[in-house]
Design a protein around this motif. Structure first.
Motif, short mmCIF file in Angstrom:
data_model
loop_
_atom_site.label_atom_id
_atom_site.label_comp_id
_atom_site.label_asym_id
_atom_site.label_seq_id
_atom_site.Cartn_x
_atom_site.Cartn_y
_atom_site.Cartn_z
N ILE A 47 20.41 23.99 23.59
CA ILE A 47 19.43 23.74 24.66
C ILE A 47 18.20 24.63 24.47
O ILE A 47 17.06 24.18 24.60
N ALA A 48 18.45 25.91 24.17
CA ALA A 48 17.34 26.86 23.99
C ALA A 48 16.44 26.44 22.83
O ALA A 48 15.21 26.43 22.96
N ILE A 49 17.04 26.10 21.70
CA ILE A 49 16.26 25.67 20.53
C ILE A 49 15.47 24.40 20.83
O ILE A 49 14.28 24.29 20.52
N LEU A 50 16.14 23.44 21.47
CA LEU A 50 15.50 22.17 21.79
C LEU A 50 14.36 22.35 22.78
O LEU A 50 13.27 21.78 22.61
N ILE A 88 6.73 23.60 22.33
CA ILE A 88 5.71 23.81 21.30
C ILE A 88 5.06 22.49 20.90
O ILE A 88 3.85 22.40 20.68
N ARG A 89 5.89 21.44 20.85
CA ARG A 89 5.41 20.13 20.37
C ARG A 89 4.51 19.43 21.37
O ARG A 89 3.55 18.75 20.98
N VAL A 90 4.78 19.58 22.68
CA VAL A 90 4.05 18.76 23.68
C VAL A 90 3.12 19.56 24.59
O VAL A 90 2.21 18.97 25.18
N SER A 91 3.34 20.86 24.73
CA SER A 91 2.52 21.62 25.67
C SER A 91 1.13 21.92 25.10
O SER A 91 0.92 21.92 23.88
N LYS A 92 0.19 22.19 25.98
CA LYS A 92 -1.17 22.49 25.57
C LYS A 92 -1.22 23.79 24.76
O LYS A 92 -1.88 23.86 23.71
N ASP A 93 -0.51 24.82 25.24
CA ASP A 93 -0.47 26.11 24.53
C ASP A 93 0.15 25.95 23.14
O ASP A 93 -0.32 26.52 22.16
#
Length: 238
Positions: A24-27, A33-38
């Motif tokens: 869960i943590a890795i996912l 990282i993949r979808v957020s603006k930051d």
């Protein structure tokens, strides 16, 4: 007939619950990282390439796989489901076999990758004496490397810099002129060892780290396989 050992059953559950939480943590981190603006700003920043996106996608796949395996192990242990335990055992076995195959392939390719790296570095020596934008970008990266690892030049030493040496000499100057690792070159005391040896050393170090992680994961996987088979056999003998 023998019953199911509570110790094995709950040890199996705890082991897989932690396994599931790791997934869960890795996912979660990978998806953020993949979808957020930051996350997009980090991946799009200077120094990152499309390889960064590939690495994040691989992390998503790894996290999802670990979650599924953890779920199978937890449910198989608590519900005493031989089917789930068998699926868990088979999945771990396949992953372990893939790791072993990758390890053998990696070991076989170590010498080849070192030869390839040597050839690539020798080809890039000309960039140190160049003046175009590609050469300047490579020179900037190497000057940072020289400062950190106390080396000079790429393959042959400070002579690799050619006419650019004086403008770039600061990054490989020796602070202690009495140091045996320093030489006097064109009026400057610089490190005599070229950076190729440090680059190859870094490559080998990273390969050893990866091998160490793989062995650690293999140990955990074997541990989980043993637990699942013991519980599988105990359930069948009830």
């Amino acid at each position: 007939m023998a019953g199911v050992s509570g110790c094995v059953k709950y040890s199996m559950f705890i082991f897989n619950f932690l396994f599931w939480l790791c997934g869960i943590a890795i996912l979660a981190v990978a998806i953020w990282i993949r979808v957020s603006k930051d996350g997009q700003e980090i991946l799009s920043s200077e120094g990152f390439s499309t390889n960064a996106y590939i690495a994040v996608d691989i992390l998503i796949a790894v996290g999802a796989t670990i979650m599924i395996l953890g779920f199978l192990g937890c449910c198989g242990a608590i519900k005493e489901s031989r089917c789930m335990l068998l699926l868990f055992f088979i999945a771990l076995s396949l992953i372990l076999l893939l790791q072993v195959a990758a390890g053998i392939l990696g070991a076989a390719l170590i010498s080849e990758s070192e030869n390839f790296l040597n050839e690539t570095l020798y080809q890039n020596v000309e960039l140190l004496s160049g003046t175009d934008s590609t050469a300047k970008a490579f020179q900037k990266a190497l000057t940072e490397f020289q400062k950190q690892f106390k080396c000079c030049g790429l393959v042959n030493g400070p002579s690799d810099w050619g006419d650019n040496f004086q403008s770039q000499s600061e990054s490989c100057e020796c602070s202690d002129t009495s140091d045996s690792s320093c030489i006097l070159y064109e009026g400057n005391y610089v490190y005599k060892e070229p950076c190729i040896s440090f680059i190859i050393k870094l490559l080998k170090t990273h390969i050893l780290i990866i091998i160490g992680i793989a062995f650690g994961l293999a140990f955990i996987e074997i541990f989980g396989m043993i637990f699942s088979m013991v519980l599988f056999c105990q359930i069948g003998s009830k």
